[in-house]
Design a protein around this motif. Structure first.
Motif, PDB file in Angstrom:
ATOM      1  N   TRP A  66       0.843  -1.199   0.000  1.00 34.17           N
ATOM      2  CA  TRP A  66       0.000   0.000   0.000  1.00 34.17           C
ATOM      3  C   TRP A  66       0.874   1.244   0.000  1.00 34.17           C
ATOM      4  N   ASN A  67       0.274   2.367  -0.321  1.00 38.28           N
ATOM      5  CA  ASN A  67       0.973   3.643  -0.292  1.00 38.28           C
ATOM      6  C   ASN A  67       1.241   4.006   1.169  1.00 38.28           C
ATOM      7  N   GLN A  68       2.499   4.174   1.515  1.00 36.39           N
ATOM      8  CA  GLN A  68       2.876   4.404   2.909  1.00 36.39           C
ATOM      9  C   GLN A  68       2.280   5.692   3.481  1.00 36.39           C
ATOM     10  N   LYS A  69       2.304   6.755   2.694  1.00 37.15           N
ATOM     11  CA  LYS A  69       1.754   8.028   3.190  1.00 37.15           C
ATOM     12  C   LYS A  69       0.253   7.906   3.434  1.00 37.15           C
ATOM     13  N   CYS A  70      -0.443   7.203   2.549  1.00 38.90           N
ATOM     14  CA  CYS A  70      -1.885   7.000   2.744  1.00 38.90           C
ATOM     15  C   CYS A  70      -2.124   6.158   3.991  1.00 38.90           C
ATOM     16  N   CYS A  71      -1.348   5.119   4.160  1.00 36.49           N
ATOM     17  CA  CYS A  71      -1.493   4.269   5.337  1.00 36.49           C
ATOM     18  C   CYS A  71      -1.306   5.077   6.615  1.00 36.49           C
ATOM     19  N   GLU A  72      -0.288   5.909   6.643  1.00 35.04           N
ATOM     20  CA  GLU A  72      -0.014   6.726   7.828  1.00 35.04           C
ATOM     21  C   GLU A  72      -1.153   7.710   8.091  1.00 35.04           C
ATOM     22  N   CYS A  73      -1.663   8.321   7.046  1.00 35.27           N
ATOM     23  CA  CYS A  73      -2.757   9.285   7.200  1.00 35.27           C
ATOM     24  C   CYS A  73      -4.017   8.586   7.716  1.00 35.27           C
ATOM     25  N   ILE A  74      -4.340   7.433   7.130  1.00 34.63           N
ATOM     26  CA  ILE A  74      -5.518   6.672   7.554  1.00 34.63           C
ATOM     27  C   ILE A  74      -5.398   6.300   9.027  1.00 34.63           C
ATOM     28  N   ALA A  75      -4.265   5.709   9.423  1.00 38.79           N
ATOM     29  CA  ALA A  75      -4.078   5.276  10.814  1.00 38.79           C
ATOM     30  C   ALA A  75      -4.131   6.466  11.775  1.00 38.79           C
ATOM     31  N   HIS A  77      -5.735   9.347  11.347  1.00 38.18           N
ATOM     32  CA  HIS A  77      -7.117   9.827  11.435  1.00 38.18           C
ATOM     33  C   HIS A  77      -8.030   8.837  12.145  1.00 38.18           C
ATOM     34  N   GLU A  78      -7.778   7.549  11.957  1.00 38.65           N
ATOM     35  CA  GLU A  78      -8.646   6.519  12.541  1.00 38.65           C
ATOM     36  C   GLU A  78      -8.435   6.364  14.045  1.00 38.65           C
ATOM     37  N   SER A  79      -7.175   6.297  14.478  1.00 39.09           N
ATOM     38  CA  SER A  79      -6.912   5.947  15.882  1.00 39.09           C
ATOM     39  C   SER A  79      -5.918   6.849  16.588  1.00 39.09           C
ATOM     40  N   ASN A  89     -20.385   1.834  16.728  1.00 37.78           N
ATOM     41  CA  ASN A  89     -21.195   2.359  15.638  1.00 37.78           C
ATOM     42  C   ASN A  89     -22.685   2.241  15.932  1.00 37.78           C
ATOM     43  N   THR A  90     -23.468   3.044  15.256  1.00 33.45           N
ATOM     44  CA  THR A  90     -24.914   3.051  15.484  1.00 33.45           C
ATOM     45  C   THR A  90     -25.566   1.721  15.106  1.00 33.45           C
ATOM     46  N   ASP A  91     -24.922   0.921  14.245  1.00 38.94           N
ATOM     47  CA  ASP A  91     -25.488  -0.382  13.875  1.00 38.94           C
ATOM     48  C   ASP A  91     -25.116  -1.481  14.866  1.00 38.94           C
ATOM     49  N   GLY A  92     -24.408  -1.112  15.948  1.00 35.09           N
ATOM     50  CA  GLY A  92     -24.027  -2.082  16.972  1.00 35.09           C
ATOM     51  C   GLY A  92     -22.677  -2.731  16.741  1.00 35.09           C
ATOM     52  N   SER A  93     -22.018  -2.390  15.656  1.00 42.29           N
ATOM     53  CA  SER A  93     -20.684  -2.945  15.393  1.00 42.29           C
ATOM     54  C   SER A  93     -19.619  -2.059  16.044  1.00 42.29           C
ATOM     55  N   TYR A  94     -18.409  -2.600  16.129  1.00 40.12           N
ATOM     56  CA  TYR A  94     -17.263  -1.865  16.662  1.00 40.12           C
ATOM     57  C   TYR A  94     -16.210  -1.701  15.585  1.00 40.12           C
ATOM     58  N   ASP A  95     -15.456  -0.614  15.656  1.00 43.23           N
ATOM     59  CA  ASP A  95     -14.215  -0.431  14.907  1.00 43.23           C
ATOM     60  C   ASP A  95     -13.128  -0.416  15.967  1.00 43.23           C
ATOM     61  N   VAL A  96     -12.077  -1.218  15.781  1.00 47.68           N
ATOM     62  CA  VAL A  96     -11.044  -1.284  16.820  1.00 47.68           C
ATOM     63  C   VAL A  96      -9.630  -1.247  16.243  1.00 47.68           C
ATOM     64  N   GLY A  97      -8.718  -0.821  17.090  1.00 50.25           N
ATOM     65  CA  GLY A  97      -7.301  -0.880  16.795  1.00 50.25           C
ATOM     66  C   GLY A  97      -6.782   0.275  15.962  1.00 50.25           C
ATOM     67  N   LEU A  98      -5.535   0.134  15.579  1.00 52.16           N
ATOM     68  CA  LEU A  98      -4.814   1.174  14.856  1.00 52.16           C
ATOM     69  C   LEU A  98      -5.538   1.599  13.582  1.00 52.16           C
ATOM     70  N   TRP A  99      -6.033   0.605  12.813  1.00 56.04           N
ATOM     71  CA  TRP A  99      -6.716   0.907  11.558  1.00 56.04           C
ATOM     72  C   TRP A  99      -8.228   0.825  11.694  1.00 56.04           C
ATOM     73  N   THR A 139     -13.495   5.267   6.015  1.00 59.31           N
ATOM     74  CA  THR A 139     -14.197   6.544   5.812  1.00 59.31           C
ATOM     75  C   THR A 139     -13.225   7.715   5.795  1.00 59.31           C
ATOM     76  N   THR A 140     -12.045   7.540   6.338  1.00 59.59           N
ATOM     77  CA  THR A 140     -11.063   8.628   6.356  1.00 59.59           C
ATOM     78  C   THR A 140     -10.223   8.678   5.083  1.00 59.59           C
ATOM     79  N   CYS A 141     -10.549   7.837   4.101  1.00 56.41           N
ATOM     80  CA  CYS A 141      -9.772   7.884   2.851  1.00 56.41           C
ATOM     81  C   CYS A 141      -9.952   9.229   2.149  1.00 56.41           C
ATOM     82  N   GLY A 142     -11.132   9.859   2.301  1.00 60.09           N
ATOM     83  CA  GLY A 142     -11.387  11.157   1.672  1.00 60.09           C
ATOM     84  C   GLY A 142     -10.461  12.254   2.175  1.00 60.09           C
TER      85      GLY A 142
END
Length: 148
Positions: A66-75, A77-79, A89-99, A139-142
Motif C-alpha cells: 500500500w501507499n505508505q503516506k496513505c497508510c499513515e494518514c488513515i491510521a 485519522h482513525e486511531s 457504531n450506530t449499527d451495533g458494530s465496533y471499529d477497533v485498533g490502529l486501523w 471513511t477517512t480515505c477522503g
C-alpha cells in the motif's frame, strides 16, 4: 462514638456529597469511554481500558503493498496511533485498533476476536485493503486523498 451521617457537620456533609458526585461522574466517564479509547459511549471495551500508542510509520512499513503516506494518514485519522482505540457504531458494530477494523471482519481475519494488538490489526487491515484493492473501505480515505 458511632459514625452516622447525622453526626456530620453541614460543611462535612457538603464535602462528602461533592466527593461522591465527582467519583460518580468519573466512574461513568471512564467506563463509557474505555479509559479514553472510545470517544463516545461504548457498552463494552473490546480492547481494554488502557491506551497503547504505537509508531504509525513503523506499523505501516510492515506491508509494502500500500501507499505508505496513505497508510499513515488513515491510521492517524482513525486511531491517532492507539492500538486499543475503539468506536461503537450506530449499527451495533465496533471499529477497533490502529486501523479501526470493523467487527464484521473479526471472524475472517482474526478468528472472531477483536484485533487489538499490532500484528492482528495489521493482518486485518491488509485483508480489508486487499478486498477493496485500496483504502476505499475506510471513511477517512477522503480527508487523506487515498480513496483510489
Amino acid at each position: 462514638r458511632k459514625f452516622t451521617l447525622q453526626n456530620l457537620s453541614p460543611s462535612s456533609m457538603k464535602l462528602l456529597l461533592l466527593v461522591l458526585g465527582v467519583c460518580a461522574v468519573l466512574s461513568v466517564a471512564l467506563a463509557s469511554t474505555c479509559g479514553g479509547n472510545c470517544p463516545k459511549d461504548c457498552p463494552s471495551c473490546p480492547c481494554g481500558n488502557t491506551v497503547q500508542k504505537t509508531d504509525i510509520t513503523q506499523a505501516c512499513q510492515q506491508y509494502k503493498g500500500w501507499n505508505q503516506k496513505c497508510c499513515e494518514c488513515i491510521a492517524q485519522h482513525e486511531s491517532g496511533g492507539d492500538l486499543h482505540a475503539a468506536h461503537y457504531n450506530t449499527d451495533g458494530s465496533y471499529d477497533v485498533g490502529l486501523w479501526q477494523i470493523n467487527s464484521v471482519h473479526f471472524k475472517s481475519c482474526n478468528g472472531g476476536q477483536a484485533p487489538c494488538d499490532l500484528a492482528s490489526n495489521l493482518k486485518c487491515a491488509i485483508a480489508v485493503f486487499q478486498e477493496g484493492k485500496n483504502f476505499g473501505p475506510w471513511t477517512t480515505c477522503g480527508p487523506c486523498n487515498c480513496c483510489h
